[in-house]
Design a protein around this motif. Structure first.
Motif, PDB file in Angstrom:
ATOM      1  N   VAL A 294     -11.886  -0.492 -15.599  1.00  0.00           N
ATOM      2  CA  VAL A 294     -11.094   0.471 -14.835  1.00  0.00           C
ATOM      3  C   VAL A 294     -11.288   0.258 -13.337  1.00  0.00           C
ATOM      4  N   ALA A 295     -12.553   0.015 -12.935  1.00  0.00           N
ATOM      5  CA  ALA A 295     -12.832  -0.184 -11.511  1.00  0.00           C
ATOM      6  C   ALA A 295     -12.107  -1.412 -10.977  1.00  0.00           C
ATOM      7  N   LEU A 296     -12.145  -2.516 -11.736  1.00  0.00           N
ATOM      8  CA  LEU A 296     -11.444  -3.728 -11.309  1.00  0.00           C
ATOM      9  C   LEU A 296      -9.941  -3.494 -11.206  1.00  0.00           C
ATOM     10  N   SER A 297      -9.390  -2.813 -12.223  1.00  0.00           N
ATOM     11  CA  SER A 297      -7.951  -2.562 -12.228  1.00  0.00           C
ATOM     12  C   SER A 297      -7.552  -1.595 -11.120  1.00  0.00           C
ATOM     13  N   PHE A 298      -8.398  -0.596 -10.895  1.00  0.00           N
ATOM     14  CA  PHE A 298      -8.077   0.381  -9.854  1.00  0.00           C
ATOM     15  C   PHE A 298      -8.037  -0.283  -8.483  1.00  0.00           C
ATOM     16  N   GLN A 299      -8.974  -1.177  -8.242  1.00  0.00           N
ATOM     17  CA  GLN A 299      -8.984  -1.880  -6.954  1.00  0.00           C
ATOM     18  C   GLN A 299      -7.734  -2.742  -6.811  1.00  0.00           C
ATOM     19  N   ASN A 300      -7.310  -3.350  -7.910  1.00  0.00           N
ATOM     20  CA  ASN A 300      -6.097  -4.165  -7.848  1.00  0.00           C
ATOM     21  C   ASN A 300      -4.870  -3.283  -7.609  1.00  0.00           C
ATOM     22  N   ILE A 301      -4.840  -2.117  -8.243  1.00  0.00           N
ATOM     23  CA  ILE A 301      -3.732  -1.184  -8.028  1.00  0.00           C
ATOM     24  C   ILE A 301      -3.692  -0.744  -6.569  1.00  0.00           C
ATOM     25  N   LYS A 302      -4.849  -0.464  -6.009  1.00  0.00           N
ATOM     26  CA  LYS A 302      -4.916  -0.043  -4.603  1.00  0.00           C
ATOM     27  C   LYS A 302      -4.393  -1.128  -3.681  1.00  0.00           C
ATOM     28  N   SER A 303      -4.694  -2.379  -4.028  1.00  0.00           N
ATOM     29  CA  SER A 303      -4.275  -3.477  -3.156  1.00  0.00           C
ATOM     30  C   SER A 303      -2.757  -3.667  -3.148  1.00  0.00           C
ATOM     31  N   LYS A 304      -2.088  -3.151  -4.180  1.00  0.00           N
ATOM     32  CA  LYS A 304      -0.614  -3.250  -4.259  1.00  0.00           C
ATOM     33  C   LYS A 304      -0.047  -1.844  -4.455  1.00  0.00           C
ATOM     34  N   PHE A 788      -6.687  -5.614 -18.075  1.00  0.00           N
ATOM     35  CA  PHE A 788      -5.252  -5.401 -17.864  1.00  0.00           C
ATOM     36  C   PHE A 788      -4.729  -4.203 -18.663  1.00  0.00           C
ATOM     37  N   ILE A 789      -5.349  -3.945 -19.800  1.00  0.00           N
ATOM     38  CA  ILE A 789      -4.986  -2.725 -20.533  1.00  0.00           C
ATOM     39  C   ILE A 789      -5.377  -1.502 -19.725  1.00  0.00           C
ATOM     40  N   ALA A 790      -6.538  -1.580 -19.058  1.00  0.00           N
ATOM     41  CA  ALA A 790      -6.968  -0.465 -18.205  1.00  0.00           C
ATOM     42  C   ALA A 790      -5.972  -0.235 -17.075  1.00  0.00           C
ATOM     43  N   GLU A 791      -5.430  -1.324 -16.535  1.00  0.00           N
ATOM     44  CA  GLU A 791      -4.434  -1.183 -15.470  1.00  0.00           C
ATOM     45  C   GLU A 791      -3.164  -0.507 -16.004  1.00  0.00           C
ATOM     46  N   SER A 792      -2.708  -0.945 -17.185  1.00  0.00           N
ATOM     47  CA  SER A 792      -1.533  -0.311 -17.794  1.00  0.00           C
ATOM     48  C   SER A 792      -1.804   1.157 -18.077  1.00  0.00           C
ATOM     49  N   LEU A 793      -3.005   1.433 -18.561  1.00  0.00           N
ATOM     50  CA  LEU A 793      -3.365   2.813 -18.890  1.00  0.00           C
ATOM     51  C   LEU A 793      -3.329   3.703 -17.658  1.00  0.00           C
ATOM     52  N   MET A 794      -3.877   3.223 -16.557  1.00  0.00           N
ATOM     53  CA  MET A 794      -3.897   4.034 -15.335  1.00  0.00           C
ATOM     54  C   MET A 794      -2.483   4.284 -14.813  1.00  0.00           C
TER      55      MET A 794
END
Length: 873
Positions: A294-304, A788-794
């Motif tokens: 989740v932390a990795l995905s959240f940081q990626n979401i923040k960057s975009k 990537f599932i965590a990113e989709s979930l968020m």
């Protein structure tokens, strides 16, 4: 420690096979600094990737501490990379959107090290490479040399046995290169360091061993190593030592050496066992925690953020639509329920000796044509009789109760204590007389059908009740009913019945009664206070005065009302006094309590007992008891008890013409006379029954009603719930409409989910190198997919939450607009009510759909070749 034997690696390039490694055989010591030199394309990096478990060899053998890796599965290689290998790359390969501390922590996270410990260890590792003050910085905030130090710290964090460095100084200036080489030289004191480089000067200066390669083969090795030769030399040295001892010492000393040898071997075995225990404890299964994903995905979401916010907004549209449909469904259902609750006052649960379940008719499951076997248009040509079908259908609709003393005991024990009020109808057909002197020209003929000559025109003497000399039969104008739920009435005047010969007048919630009732009390055309009715008298005529015996053993209803009124000496004529006037209490803006109690007279306790005392041994009752098939009060030819029932049945059938068919008519007659308690009902109308023919159970809210119905079901009591039938039909309609609307609006949910899946795939493409980094640190394919599932979930959760919030906000103007358009029709009710559980459900649905949509690109991500992924930009 590490041994490669005849390693071959082939790559397929179209239809061609390219051999990158051609029979490599080499062995490495546990601690040495090995530099691999050679021209570009000679296979150096491929060799490094195979040693590090990032790539698989085509043939040959790779042994790690004596264990052949041929049987390694994917998870074994993940474990090997995580806990045995540390990678240092030329391009650093740091994840850009997280801090350098988090980058170093990753390997520990995969090892399952607790958060507090891994932060401390990562911080210490960064301090050791001179970056203790830069922990919170992102990689792009550091210089090349600093990033390479982070890479080294990450490689060392799990204390691996082998460090693999691929051109670690290729992107650094000379000064920084020297610093990095000094670090690697220090590391090589107790670890195996294998470095691929194009710089022979650095290799010569810092390495303890140089291997040269060309065209996929080893062409030179400055310090080759053969563990098998060492083992042979050690064994031979041990043998020589034993021979020397045997030759140089006497037998006693030789004997003394045996236990020493045994002790040495036992110590060795113990050390090996301990080593194996440590290794087993160390090599735990790697796993990335969901919080890390989740932390990795959240940081990626923040960057975009911009792109992802647009995705969230688009994804919320479907959630908004479905939430509004659910809100409207809930609001309409609540409105129907409120209507139904208002209907409860006028539609009690009816319990009788015979009840009809007409729910199939109300809900559209069947109709009269189907009920009577008409117009079903079967596809076959089979001909059959239909009378049995009619009987079967009727039997499914009609339910019966055996009303006896035990049945009444159940009602009083289990129903009365939980009901709002219970009213018992004994079916008594009373003759009430009233003295009037006014002309009545009204036409309210619907109050149960006023008996006498009322046909819309006043009789010649102006009396609507066929009266003689001002006396009339007003029993139908003054409905006689039991007073129920006394606490639910307002007392307008007088008091409630205290004696059996006292009655109260029931008026409507608007203080009105019919003109016929006003006329019956000689107040026609007037407006009077409630107190005017108190003290008014009427008379009840019992059977022995009410009927007179005629020819053929029959009894005829008397119509000489004048004589009956003035014949006050008879014990079969009793005066009833109106002691009070009551009105149903206001329940809400739409209705009153116990509204089904019609305007008229209501009696209290003891009244029906007195009636029974008069009527049970009357002549007409005894005659009726002696003839159970014929009505002794009917003087015509058609005096069977079921005549009235058939009339009702024919009216109920409406336009079903074949009901008059003799066969069908006979079937229906047999059916109705078989299930309907005709004789008992007739005895009840004569006042000779101690048992009621029907019971009305009032419930002022759904909670009470459900308790009543549950008690009835538990006691196997059949009932008719008209309010429930009507509201159930309306609720079914709302449910059907809601399902249809949800199906339509769900299309937008599917579209938004597919869009999120596309966005996730784009993210996979953009983060290909990150996939390679994670795999090089020992992340499993499952771990990569989880990121990537965590990113989709968020994104799905954010879409769901935003959609639910916007739906709540939109419900306010929707309710305001609907309220303004419909006005009094909805009485201020909110027609769009989104329940919290529905909002949470839709948030969950959004999350699940996006996870499903994101699972395909997540699976694609997990299957990426880590070697190819690391080369991507």
């Amino acid at each position: 420690m590490l041994k490669l034997t005849e390693i071959v690696k082939d790559y397929r390039a179209g239809d061609n096979i390219v051999r990158a490694l051609d029979g490599i055989s080499v062995e490495f010591r546990k601690s040495e600094f090995v530099s691999v030199l050679g021209a570009s394309g000679c296979g150096k990096t491929t060799l490094l990737n195979i040693i590090g478990g990032l790539d698989r060899y085509t043939s040959g053998q790779l042994n790690i501490e004596g264990q052949n890796t041929d049987t390694f599965k994917s998870v074994d290689w993940d474990l090997y990379r995580n806990q045995r290998i540390g990678f240092i790359f030329q391009s650093y390969n740091l994840i850009p959107q997280i801090s350098i501390l988090a980058n170093v922590e990753l390997a520990l996270t995969l090892s399952g090290v607790p958060a507090k410990e891994r932060k401390a260890r990562a911080a210490k590792a960064l301090e050791e490479v001179g970056l203790g003050a830069q922990l919170k910085k992102k990689p792009n905030q550091l210089s090349g040399g600093q990033m390479q130090r982070v890479s080294i710290a990450r490689a060392l964090i799990n204390n691996p046995d082998i460090i693999l460095a691929d051109e670690p100084t290729g992107a650094l200036d000379s000064t920084t290169s020297v610093n990095v080489m000094e670090l690697l030289k220090e590391i090589a004191k107790d670890k195996l360091v294998i470095m691929v480089t194009h710089n022979p000067e650095l290799a010569e200066k810092y390495s303890t061993r140089i291997i040269r390669m060309s065209d996929g083969k080893i062409t030179g090795d400055s310090m080759p190593y053969d563990s098998s030769a060492e083992d042979e030399a050690r064994v031979q040295a041990e043998k020589d030592s034993v021979i020397t001892v045997a030759e140089g010492e006497d037998a006693a000393k030789a004997a003394e050496s045996e236990p020493q040898k045994d002790a040495f071997e036992e110590g060795t075995r113990k050390a090996v066992r301990e080593l194996r225990k440590q290794k087993k404890a160390r090599l735990k299964k790697t796993s990335m925690s969901f919080s890390t994903a989740v932390a990795l995905s959240f940081q990626n979401i923040k960057s975009k953020m911009g792109r992802n916010m647009m995705t969230v907004g688009a994804g919320s549209i479907g959630i908004i639509c479905v939430c509004l449909v659910l809100g409207l469904s809930t609001g309409l259902t609540a409105y129907i329920n409120s209507m139904g609750e208002e209907m409860l006052a006028a539609n009690p649960v009816m319990i009788g000796s015979i009840t009809a379940d007409i729910t199939p008719l109300l809900t559209g499951e069947t109709n009269f044509q189907e009920l009577f076997g008409e117009n079903t248009y079967p596809e076959n040509d089979v001909i059959s009789g239909e009378t049995n079908s009619i009987v079967d259908q009727m039997q499914t609709m009609v339910k019966t109760n055996t009303i006896d003393e035990d049945f009444i005991a159940k009602i009083k024990k289990d129903i009365e204590p939980i009901a709002t009020a219970v009213s018992y109808d004994y079916g008594y057909d009373a003759m009430l007389l009233s003295k009037v002197s006014v002309e009545y020209e009204g036409s309210d003929l619907d109050l149960g059908g006023i008996t006498g000559g009322l046909t819309g025109e006043a009789p010649q003497d102006g009396n609507p009740f066929s009266q003689v000399g001002g006396i009339g039969n007003v029993s139908s104008a003054l409905p006689l009913q039991q007073l129920a739920g006394e606490e639910y009435f307002d007392l307008l005047a007088g008091h409630l019945p205290e004696n059996a010969n006292e009655v109260v007048l029931v008026v409507s919630g608007s203080n009105t009664v019919s003109e016929a009732i006003m006329a019956a009390f000689d107040l026609y055309g007037e407006k009077v206070s409630a107190a005017e009715f108190v003290g008014k008298q009427i008379k009840i005529v019992y059977n022995d005065e009410k009927y007179e015996k005629v020819e053929g053993g029959k009894f005829s209803l008397r119509t000489d009302y004048y004589d009956l009124w003035w014949n006050t000496s008879s014990s079969e004529i009793e005066t009833l006094t109106v002691c009070g006037v009551i009105r149903p209490q206001k329940l809400n803006d739409a209705g009153t309590a116990l509204a089904s109690m019609s305007a008229g007279l209501a009696y209290g306790d003891g009244f029906m007992e007195r009636v029974y005392q008069h009527e049970h041994d009357s002549e007409v009752v005894i005659a009726q008891q002696n003839d159970r098939t014929h009505d002794v009060t009917v003087t015509g030819e058609d005096d069977t008890l079921y005549t009235g029932i058939l009339t009702y049945m024919i009216a109920m059938a409406g336009n079903v013409t074949n009901i008059y068919d003799p066969v069908i008519f006979s079937v229906l007659t047999d059916f109705m006379t078989g299930v309907y308690p005709l004789y008992d009902t007739k005895i009840a109308t004569l006042g000779a029954s101690k048992l009621p023919i029907s019971i009305d159970v009032y419930a002022m809210n759904y909670g009470v009603k459900e308790a009543v119905l549950a008690a009835a079901d538990a006691n196997k009591i059949q009932y008719t719930d008209m309010a429930g039938m009507i509201t159930g039909m309306l609720s079914n309609m709302v449910d059907v409409i809601s399902v249809v609307l949800i199906c339509f609006t769900s299309v937008s949910l599917v579209v938004s989910s597919v869009m999120i899946g596309i966005i996730t795939y784009i993210s996979v493409v953009e983060r290909t190198k990150e996939i390679g980094i994670l795999r090089s640190l020992g992340a499993r394919k499952t771990d990569v997919a989880r990121v990537f599932i965590a990113e989709s979930l968020m994104i799905g959760l954010a879409s769901g939450i935003l959609g639910a919030l916007l739906a709540y906000l939109l419900s306010v103007p929707i309710n305001a607009i609907v309220g303004a358009v419909l006005g009094d029709m909805i009485a201020g009710a909110s027609l769009c009510i989104l329940q919290p559980y529905q909002a949470l459900l839709m948030v969950g649905v959004s999350a699940v759909l996006t996870v499903i949509a994101g699972s395909i690109p997540s699976y694609i991500a997990s299957k990426r070749d880590p070697v190819i992924a690391l080369r991507s930009e």
